[in-house]
Design an enzyme around this catalytic site. Structure first.
Site, mmCIF file in Angstrom:
data_model
loop_
_atom_site.group_PDB
_atom_site.id
_atom_site.type_symbol
_atom_site.label_atom_id
_atom_site.label_comp_id
_atom_site.label_asym_id
_atom_site.label_seq_id
_atom_site.Cartn_x
_atom_site.Cartn_y
_atom_site.Cartn_z
ATOM 1 C CB CYS A 79 -0.907 -0.001 1.227
ATOM 2 S SG CYS A 79 -1.990 -1.437 1.315
ATOM 3 C CB CYS A 94 10.356 -0.219 4.967
ATOM 4 S SG CYS A 94 9.395 -1.635 5.564
#
Length: 404
Positions: free
Chosen positions: A211, A362
């Site tokens: 996403c 991340c």
């Protein structure tokens, strides 16, 4: 050659019986529906009696819930276990800035009742699982699935197939959207079809952008969400021709619609139980899913950074994400540079030190896990993941930093 004529399916009866007669106030409120062929007073009474469950109060659930409420659907259920995040506000119009940190189901209920106080809102602040999916969907006439992950989509599909409840599905990817209707026990003359007839298995992990990587055009949510509601209204009232047996594909970049025919897969095994979560391309790997020597926690990273031999910290997010928040001292190399086209032509990890630990992070773990896997495959055994990513760093190390 002349194209074969389109064969229209037989008339489809309304999904829901008529509710009580409408009083003067409701006749005035829904006047534009009452003069609409296929809806009329009878259809509006059916909408008032309908019970519709919306899975997900996010990008698709936001416009869907508002338009279902505006249409006069009597009872709306909302399933979502998440809280409102600032990054949601770009597309999830149900929620406001002041709602950041609140449960999405609570924000959704408040917005729906503000739009139409006649609606009954049932909130389900839970994650849909194999253990609760069938019970939840069985309590409603119709389910709209606006979830953003494959695991939930398969749960909804299996549960609605067993319950015989029609299922309107929508999905988003960057500038593209898809909508269809599934129904395992449709009216006579209509062929049964389920989500698994289009997608028998989820895509392999890593083949679909996460996403955060892919992004979503905010306004696309309104386009696809409104089509989902249109299908819901048609099913409840019996108006029009539904998308059952058809998949509508929209490309906002080109402003084009395509239609694909959907038929039951004759080789697919019948759905007899609600399967557990399928592999999810948007899912965040849990710490337990990563081997002990391939992951460290945010707290462990903090301690290592204060040690005599601090690790090399690699940030594999995009530059705009780093501008929001970052772990101090980290070096930015987006995952696309390490894993994308051309990365196989040379060693993408050549610039990483081999004399000390390399800690990769991340946003929350999906991208960093793929980078770590690729580094290990390339023989870099000193590369580990920071489990939970920068969000874990914010939660566990420095809560004053910005979440997104």
């Amino acid at each position: 050659m002349t194209p074969a004529p389109t064969v229209e399916p037989p008339a489809r009866p309304p999904l829901v019986p008529e509710g009580p007669p409408l009083d003067a106030a409701r006749l005035a409120r829904y006047a534009r529906h009452l003069t609409l062929p296929g809806v009329g007073v009878s259809g509006q009474r059916r909408l008032a009696r309908a019970r519709v469950l919306v899975v997900g109060a996010g990008g698709l659930g936001s416009p869907a819930l508002l338009y279902l409420a505006a249409a006069g659907v009597g009872t709306l259920g909302v399933v979502d276990d998440d809280v409102v995040d600032e990054s949601n506000l770009q597309r999830q119009v149900l929620h406001r800035t002041v709602d950041v940190g609140r449960r999405k189901v609570d924000s959704a209920r408040e917005a729906v009742l503000a739009a139409n106080p006649d609606v009954t809102v049932e909130v389900h602040p839970v994650r849909l699982t194999a253990g609760n999916a069938l019970e939840l969907v069985s309590g409603y006439d119709l389910v709209l699935d606006g979830s953003d992950n494959f695991a939930t989509r398969y749960l909804v599909s299996d549960a609605t197939a067993i319950a015989g409840v029609p299922h309107v599905w929508g999905a988003l990817d960057r500038f593209r959207g898809q909508v269809s209707v599934f129904w395992s026990r449709p009216p006579e003359g209509h062929a049964p079809v389920t989500y698994r007839d289009i997608f028998p298995e989820p895509p392999p992990a890593g083949t679909v952008p996460t996403c955060a990587e892919g992004g979503v055009l905010g306004a696309l949510c309104a386009t696809i969400g409104s089509v989902m509601v249109t299908e819901a209204v048609k099913l409840v009232t019996g108006a029009g021709r539904s998308l059952l047996g058809r998949l509508a594909v929209y490309d906002a970049a080109d402003v084009t619609w395509r239609e694909l025919r959907v038929v039951a897969d004759p080789t697919r095994a019948p759905v007899t139980h609600v399967a557990g979560p399928a592999p999810d391309a948007c899912a965040v790997p849990s710490t337990s899913a990563v081997s002990a020597d391939a992951a460290i926690s945010a707290l462990q990273l903090r301690d290592l950074l204060d040690s005599a031999a601090p690790p090399y910290v690699l940030d594999v997010r995009e530059e705009f994400e780093r501008d929001i928040v970052a772990i101090p001292g980290s070096v930015l190399v987006p995952a696309g540079r390490l894993l994308g086209p051309g990365s196989q032509d040379a060693d993408p990890f050549a610039a990483l030190p081999d004399d000390r630990l390399v800690a990769v992070y991340c946003k929350s773990g999906a991208r960093s896990q793929r980078v770590v896997d690729a580094a290990h495959a390339a023989g870099r055994s000193n590369v580990v993941q920071v489990a939970g990513g920068v969000l874990a760093w914010v939660d566990e190390v420095d809560p004053t930093l910005t979440r997104y």
